[in-house]
Motif scaffolding. Structure first.
Motif, short mmCIF file in Angstrom:
data_model
loop_
_atom_site.label_atom_id
_atom_site.label_comp_id
_atom_site.label_asym_id
_atom_site.label_seq_id
_atom_site.Cartn_x
_atom_site.Cartn_y
_atom_site.Cartn_z
N UNK A 134 -1.18 -7.32 1.03
CA UNK A 134 -0.80 -5.98 0.58
C UNK A 134 -2.07 -5.24 0.15
N UNK A 135 -2.33 -4.12 0.75
CA UNK A 135 -3.50 -3.32 0.40
C UNK A 135 -3.15 -1.85 0.59
N UNK A 136 -3.91 -0.99 -0.06
CA UNK A 136 -3.65 0.43 0.00
C UNK A 136 -3.87 0.94 1.42
N UNK A 137 -2.90 1.69 1.91
CA UNK A 137 -2.99 2.25 3.25
C UNK A 137 -2.56 1.32 4.36
N UNK A 138 -1.84 0.25 4.02
CA UNK A 138 -1.45 -0.70 5.05
C UNK A 138 -0.50 -0.07 6.07
N UNK A 139 0.48 0.68 5.59
CA UNK A 139 1.43 1.32 6.50
C UNK A 139 0.73 2.33 7.40
N UNK A 140 -0.23 3.06 6.84
CA UNK A 140 -0.97 4.03 7.65
C UNK A 140 -1.83 3.31 8.69
N UNK A 141 -2.38 2.16 8.32
CA UNK A 141 -3.19 1.40 9.26
C UNK A 141 -2.34 0.86 10.40
N UNK A 142 -1.14 0.37 10.06
CA UNK A 142 -0.22 -0.12 11.10
C UNK A 142 0.18 1.02 12.03
N UNK A 143 0.44 2.18 11.46
CA UNK A 143 0.79 3.34 12.29
C UNK A 143 -0.39 3.75 13.17
#
Length: 272
Positions: free
Chosen positions: A95-104
């Motif tokens: 879990x790290x900041x911006x993980x969902x954005x990185x996956x997107x």
């Protein structure tokens, strides 16, 4: 029963529809010169010759282009798999900041058309003094296949219960040891399926290979294959025979890993 029979017939018709271009390529390669392109096409060639394969095999640059394609493709795919699996584990387990954005971002990178990247890639390789070097193709194919590998392998990692890794760490393994002894063996089908699709993508690529490599001794097989079309016409028999030879490495690799690839694709479709 009727619905099942109709489904089987529809599947057979669809399979024949997709297999016919391959059948046409093989039969055209076996026909004598002058009878490849005719108004009355014979589904079953009555006159068979291997001269087109001799022409393709002895055409200058075949072996060197084959070696260049294998080197560039295998290097790029291997690098994509290694980096992709580390990125997949990071996106799935940490879990790290911006993980969902990185996956997107991984998904958006897969949607970018090759043509849109041509000019930026050309300018970048020119500035790095890699123009006319096979290293430029390795970097381009690595950049093209990496998002797909990372995104796909993430689905396979998500399908492996994290409790297995935790149990291994309780038994004395570190995080790397748990990944190496537990997660990595379970990722076998996923690695095979991902590497096959990445291999096909890099193996068939023509546009970047045509633009970034101009020397004949450094060209790849797709560029070499275009040499059958000249200002005096197209040697369709030789081109079809060369196309058959071009598909052999990918076909052999697919047949070797077929079972694991099917299992990997099914697992990746269930777990996301």
């Amino acid at each position: 029963m009727l619905k099942k029979s109709a489904a089987n017939v529809a599947g057979l018709v669809l399979a024949l529809f997709f297999l016919f271009p391959t059948y046409w390529m093989i039969t055209s390669a076996l026909k004598p010169k002058g009878s490849t392109i005719t108004s009355d096409y014979d589904l079953v060639p009555f006159s068979v010759t291997m001269s087109n394969f001799v022409t393709a095999w002895t055409k200058p640059g075949f072996l060197s282009s084959l070696g260049n394609s294998l080197m560039v493709t295998l290097t790029a795919v291997l690098a994509s798999i290694i980096v992709g699996i580390t990125a997949a584990v990071a996106m799935s387990r940490f879990s790290f900041r911006g993980r969902k954005s990185f996956v997107l971002l991984m998904l958006v990178a897969q949607m970018a058309p090759f043509e849109a990247l041509l000019i930026p890639m050309f300018l970048m390789m020119r500035d790095l003094q890699l123009y006319e070097h096979l290293t430029s193709l390795v970097l381009v194919y690595f950049a093209v296949t990496l998002p797909f590998c990372a995104w796909t392998l993430r689905g396979f990692v998500n399908g492996i219960p994290i409790e297995l890794e935790e149990a291994a760490m309780v038994d004395g393994c570190g995080r790397w040891g748990a990944f190496q002894k537990v997660t990595l063996p379970l990722l076998g089908p996923g690695l095979v399926a991902t590497s096959v699709f990445a291999f096909i993508t890099a193996w068939n690529e023509f546009l970047f290979a045509k633009v970034l490599i101009r020397s004949q001794d450094r060209e790849t097989l797709p560029v070499w294959l275009s040499g059958f079309q000249t200002a005096f016409g197209t040697d369709w028999g030789g081109a079809m025979a060369a196309s058959v030879l071009f598909t052999v490495p990918a076909l052999v690799f697919f047949l070797i890993v077929q079972r694991k690839m099917v299992a990997g694709v099914t697992a990746g479709a269930v777990k996301g």
